[in-house]
Design a protein around this motif. Structure first.
Motif: not given
Length: 123
Positions: A65-75, A111-121
């Motif tokens: 999940f971290r890898e995917a979110v970080e790839h979206l950050n980069f994009l 992500g403080g209850g906001e969801g998994i993507a919120s950890e790294w987005c």
């Protein structure tokens, strides 16, 4: 429903066709190329989760999940932060939470209850 079927079923929430409609309305950041790149990131996440299998460790799944979110950050950064705005962020957070649930994770624990993507987005 099997583990892989649950993960594959999450693809019904892909927002990319809707994003492409925005391109037709003059929003150039939602080109075929950019939407395809985002879709590939999510496809890879699902494929890798399926390869790990349901019994994989939480840490192994979180790493994907971290890898995917970080790839979206980069994009998003490559497109000057204009690909993932408020509506798109909501689309992606919902999608990531659905994928997390299908993978056996509770998205509200991240992500403080906001969801998994919120950890790294960054979006």
């Amino acid at each position: 429903m099997t583990y892989s079927e649950k993960l594959e079923n999450a693809k019904i929430l892909y927002p990319f066709d809707r994003w492409l409609e925005a391109y037709d309305q003059g929003l150039d950041q939602y080109s075929d190329e950019n939407c395809d790149r985002a879709k590939i990131i999510l496809d890879n996440l699902i494929d890798k989760l399926i390869s790990l299998e349901e019994t994989a460790s939480i840490n192994d799944k979180l790493g994907l999940f971290r890898e995917a979110v970080e790839h979206l950050n980069f994009l998003n950064d490559e497109i000057d932060g204009s690909l993932i705005e408020t509506g798109e962020r909501e689309d992606l957070c919902t999608l990531f939470n659905e994928i997390a649930t299908a993978a056996g994770l509770n998205p509200t624990e991240y992500g403080g209850g906001e969801g998994i993507a919120s950890e790294w987005c960054d979006w």
